[in-house]
Design a protein around this motif. Structure first.
Motif, PDB file in Angstrom:
ATOM      1  N   ILE A 102     -18.302   2.052 -19.922  1.00 11.03           N
ATOM      2  CA  ILE A 102     -18.489   0.937 -20.854  1.00 11.03           C
ATOM      3  C   ILE A 102     -19.457   1.323 -21.956  1.00 11.03           C
ATOM      4  N   ALA A 105     -17.835   3.812 -24.329  1.00 12.83           N
ATOM      5  CA  ALA A 105     -16.828   3.174 -25.177  1.00 12.83           C
ATOM      6  C   ALA A 105     -17.470   2.319 -26.263  1.00 12.83           C
ATOM      7  N   ASN A 106     -18.529   1.595 -25.905  1.00 11.26           N
ATOM      8  CA  ASN A 106     -19.162   0.687 -26.858  1.00 11.26           C
ATOM      9  C   ASN A 106     -20.031   1.397 -27.884  1.00 11.26           C
ATOM     10  N   GLY A 109     -17.740   5.102 -28.880  1.00 10.48           N
ATOM     11  CA  GLY A 109     -16.330   4.960 -29.199  1.00 10.48           C
ATOM     12  C   GLY A 109     -15.451   6.057 -28.638  1.00 10.48           C
ATOM     13  N   LEU A 111     -12.685   7.951 -26.852  1.00 13.17           N
ATOM     14  CA  LEU A 111     -11.327   7.558 -26.495  1.00 13.17           C
ATOM     15  C   LEU A 111     -11.085   7.664 -24.997  1.00 13.17           C
ATOM     16  N   LYS A 114     -12.379   4.572 -23.194  1.00 14.32           N
ATOM     17  CA  LYS A 114     -11.541   3.382 -23.365  1.00 14.32           C
ATOM     18  C   LYS A 114     -10.286   3.463 -22.507  1.00 14.32           C
ATOM     19  N   THR A 115      -9.704   4.657 -22.431  1.00 17.67           N
ATOM     20  CA  THR A 115      -8.500   4.842 -21.628  1.00 17.67           C
ATOM     21  C   THR A 115      -8.798   4.683 -20.147  1.00 17.67           C
ATOM     22  N   ILE A 117     -11.271   3.091 -18.732  1.00 15.57           N
ATOM     23  CA  ILE A 117     -11.644   1.706 -18.433  1.00 15.57           C
ATOM     24  C   ILE A 117     -10.407   0.888 -18.085  1.00 15.57           C
ATOM     25  N   ARG A 118      -9.350   1.062 -18.844  1.00 14.02           N
ATOM     26  CA  ARG A 118      -8.116   0.316 -18.569  1.00 14.02           C
ATOM     27  C   ARG A 118      -7.549   0.687 -17.195  1.00 14.02           C
ATOM     28  N   LYS A 121     -10.007  -0.876 -14.329  1.00 19.75           N
ATOM     29  CA  LYS A 121     -10.420  -2.280 -14.423  1.00 19.75           C
ATOM     30  C   LYS A 121     -10.176  -3.055 -13.127  1.00 19.75           C
TER      31      LYS A 121
END
Length: 307
Positions: A102, A105-106, A109, A111, A114-115, A117-118, A121
């Protein structure tokens, strides 16, 4: 936890090393069995120490089994240890990995963050439901830490406090999770409360050491990228006036004093624990492994390649 809490392998007995790696492999197996293969990438020896010290407070014996490893299918079977401490350490490790993703990603940034995390989740939601207090308070401390980092806080104590409180929470909640309903090894409530307090303090002071040793380890990288490092701001590093090597030399005595001060307090609390098994492993980590890592990073010796 960031990978600094390790044994000094050369000083550990063969049987103790087998047990230690059994906890490590047990955590890996626990993750794979309950959450799938992807989260195994977050595996850390720090989690093995957490599992060992939590399990050491119980009278229940370790029951190692021999199993094949998915990462090394052609190698002979490995020792695996399974218990509630192993499962808790695995869960904590995944939570810390989640919050790191997190943050990446925050703030940066990235990539990959972010990938991932999905993909993770659903696992995080399960952990959040299982440990609501742990997740809630960890998020509060991490938010405070992020705020201090954005402000480029020059106080090492303030910056380290938030992470230390997270570690305090992890160790003390381990006692609640493992022993509050099934107080194996505890004779009375007073002993349980004393152990809870000791583990909270062990986590807190280990957190102090981890935060500072990580900052010391990252000086060159952070100076190059501009990422926050409390040491750079506390001791006013200026690339126009000195190299990072000169900066390290200038702050070495301060680093050494603080890091060994944290370890001295940590060892006092460890000595007060009623350890019922695997004492040799715990003492190896606290008195040898952490000292070795401290010298390694302060003096920039080659990192331990034994594990």
């Amino acid at each position: 936890m960031l990978g600094y809490v390790k044994i000094d392998k050369g000083e550990l007995k063969v049987r103790e090393y087998e047990i230690y790696t059994g906890y490590y492999c047990g955590i890996c197996k626990s993750i794979g069995k309950r959450y799938g293969q992807l989260p195994r990438m977050a595996l850390s020896y720090d989690a093995a120490f957490l599992a060992v010290i939590l399990a050491s407070l119980s009278n229940k014996s370790d029951l190692p089994v021999q199993e094949h490893c998915i990462a090394h299918p052609l190698i002979k079977k490995k020792t695996i240890i399974r218990n509630t401490a192993v499962d808790y350490a695995a869960d904590v490790m995944l939570l810390l990995a989640w919050y790191k993703l997190i943050d990446d990603a925050n703030d940066e940034g990235k990539l990959y963050a972010k990938t991932t995390i999905r993909l993770l989740k659903k696992i995080y939601k399960k952990l959040q439901a299982r440990y609501p207090k742990l997740c809630r308070e960890m998020e509060t401390y991490l938010s405070h830490l992020a705020s201090l980092e954005r402000e480029r806080c020059s106080s090492i104590d303030m910056a380290a406090e938030a992470f230390s409180k997270i570690m305090e929470l992890i160790f003390s909640e381990g006692i609640v999770t493992l022993y509050s309903q099934n107080p194996s090894g505890f004779d009375d409530p007073e002993k349980y409360n004393k152990t809870y307090s000791l583990m909270a303090n062990i986590g807190y002071h280990m957190g102090k050491w981890i935060y500072m040793i990580d900052a010391a380890d990252d000086i060159e990288e952070n100076a190059d990228t501009g990422a926050y490092n409390p040491l750079i701001y506390r001791f006013n590093y200026d690339e126009n006036l000195e190299t990072t090597a000169q900066f390290r030399e200038r702050i070495e005595s301060d680093l050494r004093f603080n890091l060994y001060h944290y370890l001295a307090i940590l060892s006092d609390y460890i000595d007060s624990l009623d350890i019922k098994k695997n004492k040799g492993i715990i003492e190896n980590v606290i008195y040898l492994g952490l000292n070795r890592k401290t010298e390694e990073i302060i003096t920039r010796k080659d990192k331990d390649k034994q594990i």
